[in-house]
Scaffold this motif. Sequence first.
Motif, PDB file in Angstrom:
ATOM      1  N   LEU A   1       0.833  -1.207   0.000  1.00  0.00           N
ATOM      2  CA  LEU A   1       0.000   0.000   0.000  1.00  0.00           C
ATOM      3  C   LEU A   1       0.869   1.259   0.000  1.00  0.00           C
ATOM      4  CD1 LEU A   1      -2.677  -1.061   2.653  1.00  0.00           C
ATOM      5  CD2 LEU A   1      -2.909  -1.118   0.161  1.00  0.00           C
ATOM      6  N   ALA A   2       1.917   1.252   0.807  1.00  0.00           N
ATOM      7  CA  ALA A   2       2.813   2.404   0.864  1.00  0.00           C
ATOM      8  C   ALA A   2       3.478   2.632  -0.488  1.00  0.00           C
ATOM      9  CB  ALA A   2       3.869   2.190   1.947  1.00  0.00           C
ATOM     10  N   GLY A   3       3.881   1.555  -1.144  1.00  0.00           N
ATOM     11  CA  GLY A   3       4.495   1.691  -2.459  1.00  0.00           C
ATOM     12  C   GLY A   3       3.541   2.252  -3.490  1.00  0.00           C
ATOM     13  N   GLU A   4       2.294   1.813  -3.443  1.00  0.00           N
ATOM     14  CA  GLU A   4       1.304   2.323  -4.400  1.00  0.00           C
ATOM     15  C   GLU A   4       0.988   3.791  -4.140  1.00  0.00           C
ATOM     16  OE1 GLU A   4      -0.899  -1.971  -5.256  1.00  0.00           O
ATOM     17  OE2 GLU A   4      -1.888  -0.466  -4.008  1.00  0.00           O
ATOM     18  N   LEU A   5       0.915   4.186  -2.874  1.00  0.00           N
ATOM     19  CA  LEU A   5       0.687   5.593  -2.567  1.00  0.00           C
ATOM     20  C   LEU A   5       1.859   6.450  -3.031  1.00  0.00           C
ATOM     21  CD1 LEU A   5      -0.858   5.298   1.005  1.00  0.00           C
ATOM     22  CD2 LEU A   5      -2.032   6.156  -1.036  1.00  0.00           C
ATOM     23  N   THR A   6       3.068   5.963  -2.807  1.00  0.00           N
ATOM     24  CA  THR A   6       4.259   6.696  -3.251  1.00  0.00           C
ATOM     25  C   THR A   6       4.255   6.859  -4.765  1.00  0.00           C
ATOM     26  OG1 THR A   6       5.565   5.925  -1.367  1.00  0.00           O
ATOM     27  CG2 THR A   6       6.775   6.679  -3.305  1.00  0.00           C
ATOM     28  N   ALA A   7       3.885   5.789  -5.482  1.00  0.00           N
ATOM     29  CA  ALA A   7       3.828   5.861  -6.940  1.00  0.00           C
ATOM     30  C   ALA A   7       2.778   6.857  -7.400  1.00  0.00           C
ATOM     31  CB  ALA A   7       3.539   4.475  -7.514  1.00  0.00           C
ATOM     32  N   ALA A   8       1.629   6.869  -6.734  1.00  0.00           N
ATOM     33  CA  ALA A   8       0.567   7.811  -7.097  1.00  0.00           C
ATOM     34  C   ALA A   8       1.015   9.252  -6.894  1.00  0.00           C
ATOM     35  CB  ALA A   8      -0.688   7.522  -6.284  1.00  0.00           C
ATOM     36  N   LEU A   9       1.759   9.501  -5.817  1.00  0.00           N
ATOM     37  CA  LEU A   9       2.212  10.856  -5.512  1.00  0.00           C
ATOM     38  C   LEU A   9       3.303  11.335  -6.457  1.00  0.00           C
ATOM     39  CD1 LEU A   9       2.217  10.641  -1.621  1.00  0.00           C
ATOM     40  CD2 LEU A   9       0.646  11.982  -3.049  1.00  0.00           C
ATOM     41  N   MET A  10       3.880  10.444  -7.222  1.00  0.00           N
ATOM     42  CA  MET A  10       4.850  10.842  -8.227  1.00  0.00           C
ATOM     43  C   MET A  10       4.176  11.524  -9.408  1.00  0.00           C
ATOM     44  SD  MET A  10       7.395   7.527  -8.264  1.00  0.00           S
ATOM     45  CE  MET A  10       8.415   8.223  -9.577  1.00  0.00           C
ATOM     46  N   HIS A  11       2.862  11.262  -9.575  1.00  0.00           N
ATOM     47  CA  HIS A  11       2.134  11.798 -10.730  1.00  0.00           C
ATOM     48  C   HIS A  11       1.037  12.787 -10.354  1.00  0.00           C
ATOM     49  CE1 HIS A  11       4.158   8.720 -13.107  1.00  0.00           C
ATOM     50  NE2 HIS A  11       3.767   7.819 -12.218  1.00  0.00           N
ATOM     51  N   GLU A  12       0.628  12.781  -9.086  1.00  0.00           N
ATOM     52  CA  GLU A  12      -0.460  13.628  -8.628  1.00  0.00           C
ATOM     53  C   GLU A  12      -0.033  14.432  -7.407  1.00  0.00           C
ATOM     54  OE1 GLU A  12      -3.174  13.915 -10.322  1.00  0.00           O
ATOM     55  OE2 GLU A  12      -2.961  12.183 -11.658  1.00  0.00           O
ATOM     56  N   GLU A  13      -0.671  15.574  -7.217  1.00  0.00           N
ATOM     57  CA  GLU A  13      -0.345  16.405  -6.067  1.00  0.00           C
ATOM     58  C   GLU A  13      -0.776  15.744  -4.765  1.00  0.00           C
ATOM     59  OE1 GLU A  13       1.204  19.281  -3.754  1.00  0.00           O
ATOM     60  OE2 GLU A  13       1.494  19.013  -5.905  1.00  0.00           O
ATOM     61  N   ARG A  14      -1.936  15.037  -4.807  1.00  0.00           N
ATOM     62  CA  ARG A  14      -2.443  14.361  -3.616  1.00  0.00           C
ATOM     63  C   ARG A  14      -2.949  12.976  -4.013  1.00  0.00           C
ATOM     64  NH1 ARG A  14      -2.517  17.621   0.570  1.00  0.00           N
ATOM     65  NH2 ARG A  14      -3.584  16.035   1.802  1.00  0.00           N
ATOM     66  N   ALA A  15      -3.071  12.087  -3.022  1.00  0.00           N
ATOM     67  CA  ALA A  15      -3.568  10.730  -3.263  1.00  0.00           C
ATOM     68  C   ALA A  15      -4.536  10.353  -2.155  1.00  0.00           C
ATOM     69  CB  ALA A  15      -2.413   9.726  -3.310  1.00  0.00           C
ATOM     70  N   THR A  16      -5.658   9.750  -2.533  1.00  0.00           N
ATOM     71  CA  THR A  16      -6.661   9.315  -1.563  1.00  0.00           C
ATOM     72  C   THR A  16      -6.492   7.833  -1.254  1.00  0.00           C
ATOM     73  OG1 THR A  16      -8.258  10.961  -2.342  1.00  0.00           O
ATOM     74  CG2 THR A  16      -9.140   9.083  -1.117  1.00  0.00           C
ATOM     75  N   LEU A  17      -6.543   7.525   0.036  1.00  0.00           N
ATOM     76  CA  LEU A  17      -6.491   6.148   0.527  1.00  0.00           C
ATOM     77  C   LEU A  17      -7.795   5.823   1.234  1.00  0.00           C
ATOM     78  CD1 LEU A  17      -5.034   3.479   1.383  1.00  0.00           C
ATOM     79  CD2 LEU A  17      -4.152   4.757   3.363  1.00  0.00           C
ATOM     80  N   ILE A  18      -8.522   4.827   0.739  1.00  0.00           N
ATOM     81  CA  ILE A  18      -9.749   4.349   1.376  1.00  0.00           C
ATOM     82  C   ILE A  18      -9.392   3.164   2.265  1.00  0.00           C
ATOM     83  CG2 ILE A  18     -11.961   3.198   0.966  1.00  0.00           C
ATOM     84  CD1 ILE A  18     -12.161   4.791  -1.648  1.00  0.00           C
ATOM     85  N   VAL A  19      -9.884   3.183   3.503  1.00  0.00           N
ATOM     86  CA  VAL A  19      -9.590   2.089   4.433  1.00  0.00           C
ATOM     87  C   VAL A  19     -10.861   1.661   5.163  1.00  0.00           C
ATOM     88  CG1 VAL A  19      -7.167   2.692   4.773  1.00  0.00           C
ATOM     89  CG2 VAL A  19      -8.913   3.720   6.236  1.00  0.00           C
ATOM     90  N   PRO A  20     -10.921   0.395   5.608  1.00  0.00           N
ATOM     91  CA  PRO A  20     -12.098  -0.106   6.307  1.00  0.00           C
ATOM     92  C   PRO A  20     -11.974   0.064   7.814  1.00  0.00           C
ATOM     93  CG  PRO A  20     -10.636  -1.928   5.890  1.00  0.00           C
ATOM     94  CD  PRO A  20      -9.947  -0.680   5.350  1.00  0.00           C
ATOM     95  N   GLY A  21     -13.057  -0.223   8.512  1.00  0.00           N
ATOM     96  CA  GLY A  21     -13.016  -0.355   9.961  1.00  0.00           C
ATOM     97  C   GLY A  21     -12.893  -1.827  10.313  1.00  0.00           C
ATOM     98  N   GLY A  22     -13.270  -2.181  11.529  1.00  0.00           N
ATOM     99  CA  GLY A  22     -13.212  -3.573  11.946  1.00  0.00           C
ATOM    100  C   GLY A  22     -11.854  -3.952  12.498  1.00  0.00           C
ATOM    101  N   THR A  23     -11.757  -5.185  12.968  1.00  0.00           N
ATOM    102  CA  THR A  23     -10.525  -5.632  13.627  1.00  0.00           C
ATOM    103  C   THR A  23      -9.461  -6.128  12.653  1.00  0.00           C
ATOM    104  OG1 THR A  23     -11.509  -7.834  13.896  1.00  0.00           O
ATOM    105  CG2 THR A  23     -11.777  -6.280  15.718  1.00  0.00           C
TER     106      THR A  23
END
Length: 223
Positions: free
Chosen positions: A20-42
């Motif tokens: 996930l961290a790698g994908e966010l880093t890759a997204a930020l190489m092309h975009e000013e900001r990146a959105t991460l959707i995450v769930p709740g639960g245990t």
Amino acid sequence: MKLIDYADRDMLAIDLAQQLAGELTAALMHEERATLIVPGGTTPAPIFDALCAADLDWARVDVMPSDERWVPEDHPRSNGRLIRERLLVGRAAAARFLPLYATADTPELALGQLEQVIRPYLPAAVALLGMGEDMHTASLFPDADGLAQALAADAPSLVAIRTAAQPEPRVSLSARALRGSLSLHLVITGQAKRDALSVARNQPPERAPVATILENAEIHWAA
């Protein structure tokens, strides 16, 4: 759909957090900001524990729940509370949080306001989802009031969900909004959920709502 088996849950949490961290880093190489959707639960909490320490530009990341129970943000059942306490700490404390809760008696009264806030942050660069043994994902529960709207091809980004199986109403990103994520991951643990996943692959989304995202998703499983 790609299914990845892990030796144990600790390995799943560490490896998936790195991905996930790698994908966010890759997204930020092309975009000013990146959105991460995450769930709740245990299930995702150990992943959050590893991800929050990732060395990336968290100040440019917007974190959004996949769904939320209609309870105050300090309530023990609030997904927002879990995300703040387990993910938005350490390095990840610099991220911007986009809650799916507003002060209103019912979610229907706040849907317009909330959707206006989140619309500029969709589609997400990365989405992490969970699944229940009943084959729900986010708050898209079988037989729930609001499910048909949430599954519709022209669904809004956010829908209100009510089901007798849960003690409070909820809001959830729609299937369309979830599928729009550029990278989509589903994390499940335990044999019961593995068996439920096998059933869901051969069911329509009305019976197994998670089926609506499987074609687009990478599945991560550990016993």
